[in-house]
Design a protein around this motif. Structure first.
Motif, PDB file in Angstrom:
ATOM      1  N   THR A 134       7.294  17.542  13.628  1.00  0.00           N
ATOM      2  CA  THR A 134       7.200  18.683  14.541  1.00  0.00           C
ATOM      3  C   THR A 134       6.240  18.163  15.733  1.00  0.00           C
ATOM      4  N   VAL A 135       6.997  18.146  17.058  1.00  0.00           N
ATOM      5  CA  VAL A 135       6.638  18.048  18.518  1.00  0.00           C
ATOM      6  C   VAL A 135       6.315  19.635  19.200  1.00  0.00           C
ATOM      7  N   LEU A 136       4.975  19.166  19.502  1.00  0.00           N
ATOM      8  CA  LEU A 136       4.524  20.749  19.962  1.00  0.00           C
ATOM      9  C   LEU A 136       4.780  20.123  21.790  1.00  0.00           C
ATOM     10  N   CYS A 137       5.070  20.117  22.802  1.00  0.00           N
ATOM     11  CA  CYS A 137       5.200  20.564  24.300  1.00  0.00           C
ATOM     12  C   CYS A 137       4.465  21.274  25.011  1.00  0.00           C
ATOM     13  N   PRO A 138       3.515  21.163  26.201  1.00  0.00           N
ATOM     14  CA  PRO A 138       2.821  20.998  26.761  1.00  0.00           C
ATOM     15  C   PRO A 138       3.792  23.095  27.445  1.00  0.00           C
ATOM     16  N   ASP A 139       4.727  23.141  27.394  1.00  0.00           N
ATOM     17  CA  ASP A 139       5.019  24.689  27.586  1.00  0.00           C
ATOM     18  C   ASP A 139       5.396  25.429  26.748  1.00  0.00           C
ATOM     19  N   HIS A 140       4.714  24.625  25.466  1.00  0.00           N
ATOM     20  CA  HIS A 140       5.345  25.491  24.513  1.00  0.00           C
ATOM     21  C   HIS A 140       3.131  25.897  24.185  1.00  0.00           C
ATOM     22  N   ILE A 150       3.449  15.407  17.334  1.00  0.00           N
ATOM     23  CA  ILE A 150       2.963  14.341  18.130  1.00  0.00           C
ATOM     24  C   ILE A 150       3.581  15.922  19.193  1.00  0.00           C
ATOM     25  N   ALA A 151       2.212  15.396  19.835  1.00  0.00           N
ATOM     26  CA  ALA A 151       1.873  16.016  20.888  1.00  0.00           C
ATOM     27  C   ALA A 151       1.497  15.205  22.332  1.00  0.00           C
ATOM     28  N   THR A 152       0.183  16.358  23.246  1.00  0.00           N
ATOM     29  CA  THR A 152      -0.550  15.592  23.914  1.00  0.00           C
ATOM     30  C   THR A 152      -1.615  15.126  24.058  1.00  0.00           C
ATOM     31  N   ASN A 153      -2.529  15.770  22.259  1.00  0.00           N
ATOM     32  CA  ASN A 153      -3.693  15.565  22.522  1.00  0.00           C
ATOM     33  C   ASN A 153      -3.808  15.179  20.788  1.00  0.00           C
ATOM     34  N   LYS A 154      -4.969  15.013  20.149  1.00  0.00           N
ATOM     35  CA  LYS A 154      -5.337  15.149  19.135  1.00  0.00           C
ATOM     36  C   LYS A 154      -5.261  15.778  18.386  1.00  0.00           C
ATOM     37  N   VAL A 209      17.157   7.221  21.869  1.00  0.00           N
ATOM     38  CA  VAL A 209      16.301   8.488  21.812  1.00  0.00           C
ATOM     39  C   VAL A 209      15.940   9.659  21.440  1.00  0.00           C
ATOM     40  N   LEU A 210      17.316  10.655  22.158  1.00  0.00           N
ATOM     41  CA  LEU A 210      17.151  12.050  21.799  1.00  0.00           C
ATOM     42  C   LEU A 210      18.480  12.440  20.356  1.00  0.00           C
ATOM     43  N   ALA A 211      18.620  11.167  20.179  1.00  0.00           N
ATOM     44  CA  ALA A 211      19.331  11.780  18.882  1.00  0.00           C
ATOM     45  C   ALA A 211      18.605  11.847  17.981  1.00  0.00           C
ATOM     46  N   THR A 212      17.520  10.671  17.340  1.00  0.00           N
ATOM     47  CA  THR A 212      16.928  10.407  16.385  1.00  0.00           C
ATOM     48  C   THR A 212      15.589  11.772  16.841  1.00  0.00           C
ATOM     49  N   ALA A 213      15.125  11.845  17.723  1.00  0.00           N
ATOM     50  CA  ALA A 213      14.096  13.132  18.128  1.00  0.00           C
ATOM     51  C   ALA A 213      14.007  13.813  18.087  1.00  0.00           C
ATOM     52  N   ARG A 214      15.447  14.457  17.654  1.00  0.00           N
ATOM     53  CA  ARG A 214      16.404  15.854  17.966  1.00  0.00           C
ATOM     54  C   ARG A 214      16.431  16.354  16.397  1.00  0.00           C
ATOM     55  N   LYS A 215      16.247  15.697  16.036  1.00  0.00           N
ATOM     56  CA  LYS A 215      15.598  15.596  13.796  1.00  0.00           C
ATOM     57  C   LYS A 215      14.321  16.577  13.878  1.00  0.00           C
ATOM     58  N   ALA A 216      13.377  15.901  14.977  1.00  0.00           N
ATOM     59  CA  ALA A 216      12.062  16.650  14.705  1.00  0.00           C
ATOM     60  C   ALA A 216      12.116  18.605  15.589  1.00  0.00           C
ATOM     61  N   HIS A 217      11.304  19.052  14.435  1.00  0.00           N
ATOM     62  CA  HIS A 217      11.212  20.737  14.723  1.00  0.00           C
ATOM     63  C   HIS A 217      10.205  20.979  15.987  1.00  0.00           C
ATOM     64  N   VAL A 218      10.346  21.649  17.084  1.00  0.00           N
ATOM     65  CA  VAL A 218      10.436  22.067  18.088  1.00  0.00           C
ATOM     66  C   VAL A 218       9.235  22.972  17.903  1.00  0.00           C
ATOM     67  N   ALA A 219       7.404  22.823  17.785  1.00  0.00           N
ATOM     68  CA  ALA A 219       6.825  24.507  18.051  1.00  0.00           C
ATOM     69  C   ALA A 219       6.747  24.894  18.704  1.00  0.00           C
ATOM     70  N   GLY A 220       6.770  26.094  18.273  1.00  0.00           N
ATOM     71  CA  GLY A 220       7.171  27.520  19.616  1.00  0.00           C
ATOM     72  C   GLY A 220       8.476  27.416  20.082  1.00  0.00           C
ATOM     73  N   ALA A 221       9.280  27.072  19.850  1.00  0.00           N
ATOM     74  CA  ALA A 221      10.651  26.969  20.173  1.00  0.00           C
ATOM     75  C   ALA A 221      11.175  28.254  20.430  1.00  0.00           C
TER      76      ALA A 221
END
Ligand code: TTP
Ligand code: CA
Ligand code: CA
Length: 595
Positions: free
Chosen positions: A306-312, A286-290, A157-169
């Motif tokens: 790009t992934v946005l996680c709650p911490d960011h 990809i985030a936790t809501n629309k 999962v991680l090998a593919t997921a880490r191709k994404a940008h992380v918003a706010g990292a």
């Protein structure tokens, strides 16, 4: 694991019309390409230029404005709403200008709709899908992400997921977490912002990074073969801070973060399927809501997610201009900015609720507060297939129709509209209607049918065919009457049957059916149509009288002679006999089953 956590993705095709035209005309990926509007003042009227005709414009470019700009052209400063001549000026003679297809004196978006629908069919393999426009959709990936975490090795999962940008990292310039360029990119739908953001991403030069730095990044993270295939556009590799975030010890990961990573994994694979099967690239958030997913999807266009996680989230929103959030863009957003003297979502979040209420009232203040905190409960809703498609018009007083010629003229308009909508419907749902219903309002029906009646016949597609068939029904209706008049007319299509797909699509269907990611095959809607199944948008377009009658029948009333049983059976299509003379044709049988 918290049960209410959601994984929501927003996906949007890159320079959409350009990608479709590039494929249609076989234009090399490196050539700057733009799509231009037709010339509304074309001498002799707007000429039909369909898929077959040559739509590549070589002159008259000053008369065409741009509606879509490829990233290659954006990198050279071309923007939407410029004129085609400016694209030529900025990109040189090598630039390709394609005019949007035209039919019946207007733009014909069929090819784009089809492409959008084909992409949507692939995306719907991922989970519940809500199409948001011709080239974008939301996906609720929650269930799929949970399943993925249970069934797939975390390393994979991680090998593919880490191709994404992380918003706010990345804390940029020590001031905040987000680059100005990526904030601008957040509103990919604002034409100007999209163009600016994308020009930045194509040239690879953001506000904060030099070309050299970017080169270094690209070297450090070589684009692998699979990524290479993400044409038409190549993804930008994530920055070091994003990679550092992905590469944390497994024990440092929260459950929500893992779910989001699984969401990124699924989303990447769906985007890859779109490239492999159709050749189109999309970007995604990809985030936790629309709301957050939409905000994120445009940050690293093209061909990147790009992934946005709650911490960011808080840090990201803190510096986000207010108009980047959906619903805060137009007048309302300006009222807030001016009334509260705030510029960013962060400032909005810190505004006391009382002050918000003073500006916009209690209910809206609550909404603004939620949005400013990055909260959005709006579910991803799958759109339902309409049960019928119809369009109508009323002709009151002096406008009443009294001759077959005049009926034909209006029928032709209604038929053209109905046919267009049936074509769109076919592209979207892969089905065709089998029943044509003509609805009439007429004073001549007052004695027998409370002023309305309907006539039906097998449906033939095509604007001319619909006109002819509906006219034949009117002609039959009017024969034997003298001095008739029509005050409302509608045509509608129903009793849909699913079409067989072309061979390539069959393979896709089978794959769909086997997919564990939740497939949704279209089911035919050829069953009898009950009044309560009539699509609201269709109902709204019918003449008022007809609407009223239908509503009454929904409440179990009959508006003609109080005969409940008759209306009920008509609705269910249980009438005996055909639609012959002497047959009682209540409008309540309007959507009834073909007998
Ligand atoms: P967008 O998704 O807004 O833009 P885009 O796909 O061209 O570029 P991006 O990569 O930034 O997403 O619009 C989708 C298509 O809709 C676009 O290709 C052309 C059409 N469109 C118009 O015709 N007029 C408009 O004003 C906009 C905004 C879009
Ligand atoms: Ca787009
Ligand atoms: Ca879009």
């Amino acid at each position: 694991m918290r049960a209410d956590v959601r994984v929501v993705a927003h996906l949007d095709l890159d320079a959409f019309y350009c990608q479709v035209e590039r494929a249609a005309h076989g234009i090399d990926v490196n050539v700057p390409l733009v799509v231009a509007q037709y010339d509304p003042f074309e001498r002799g009227g707007v000429r039909t230029r369909d898929q077959g005709a040559r739509r590549i414009l070589r002159d008259g470019l000053e008369r065409h404005s741009l509606i879509a700009v490829s990233y290659e052209a954006r990198a050279r400063g071309v923007k939407r709403n410029m004129r085609a001549i400016d694209a030529r000026r900025l990109c040189g003679d090598g630039a390709v200008v394609v005019q949007v297809p035209t039919r019946r004196s207007k733009a014909d978006l069929t090819a784009y709709r089809r492409a959008g629908a084909a992409v949507a069919r692939i995306l719907s393999r991922g989970g519940v899908m809500e199409r948001a426009s011709i080239d974008e959709a939301y996906l609720d990936l929650t269930a799929n992400a949970r399943r993925t975490l249970a069934e797939t090795e975390w390393r994979e999962v991680l090998a593919t997921a880490r191709k994404a940008h992380v918003a706010g990292a990345a804390p940029i310039g020590g001031k905040g977490f987000v680059s100005k360029a990526s904030l601008r990119a957040g509103s990919a739908d604002g034409p100007q912002a999209a163009v600016e953001a994308c020009a930045a991403s194509t040239s690879g030069v953001t506000d904060e990074k030099t070309e050299k730095e970017l080169e270094k990044e690209t070297e450090a993270e070589p684009v692998d073969e699979e990524e290479e295939r993400m044409r038409n556009y190549r993804p930008r590799p994530p920055d070091e801070a994003s990679l550092a975030w992905w590469d944390r010890e497994e024990s440092a990961w929260g459950e929500t973060e893992k779910l989001l990573a699984a969401g990124a994994y699924i989303c990447h694979n769906l985007r890859k399927a779109c490239v492999d099967e159709l050749g189109y690239t999309l970007s995604a958030g990809i985030a936790t809501n629309k709301m957050l997913a939409k905000l994120t999807s445009g940050m690293n266009k093209p061909a990147s997610q790009t992934v946005l996680c709650p911490d960011h989230t808080e840090a990201l929103l803190a510096e986000l201009p207010i108009d980047r959030i959906r619903g805060l863009g137009a007048k309302f957003g300006r009222e807030l900015v001016e009334g509260l003297d705030v510029k960013t979502i962060g400032e909005l979040a810190r505004t006391p609720i009382r002050k918000l209420e003073e500006i916009c009232g209690e209910e809206r203040a609550q909404w603004v507060r939620k949005v400013s905190l990055g909260q959005d409960d709006d579910p991803v809703k799958e759109r339902e297939m309409p049960k019928s498609i119809g369009t109508g018009k009323t002709f009151r007083g002096a406008l009443a129709i009294r001759s077959l010629e005049s009926a034909k003229k209006w029928l032709a308009e209604l038929a053209a509209e109905l046919n267009d909508r049936c074509e769109d419907d076919r592209d979207e749902w892969n089905r065709e209607p089998k029943l044509l219903t003509l609805g009439l309002s007429s004073p001549d029906e007052l004695n027998t049918n409370s002023g309305h009646c309907s006539r039906r016949c097998p449906m033939r597609l095509g604007a001319d065919e619909i006109t002819q068939d509906a006219l034949a029904l009117i002609s039959k209706w009017s024969s034997g009457r003298s001095d008739w008049s029509i005050t409302g007319m509608s045509v509608s299509a129903s009793n849909f049957v699913t079409l067989e797909r072309e061979s390539g699509d069959v393979a896709e269907m089978l794959k769909n059916a086997k997919s564990t990611t939740g497939s949704r095959l279209a089911t035919p809607a050829a069953s009898p149509i009950k009044a309560d199944q009539i699509d609201a948008s269709v109902l709204a377009e019918l003449p008022e009288e007809i609407q009223r009658e239908i509503r009454a029948s929904m409440r179990g009333e009959t508006s003609h002679r109080g005969n409940r049983a008759a209306a009920g059976s008509a609705l269910l299509g249980k009438r005996k006999g055909g639609v012959g003379a002497g047959q009682k044709n209540s409008i309540t049988s309007y959507f009834g089953k073909k007998t």
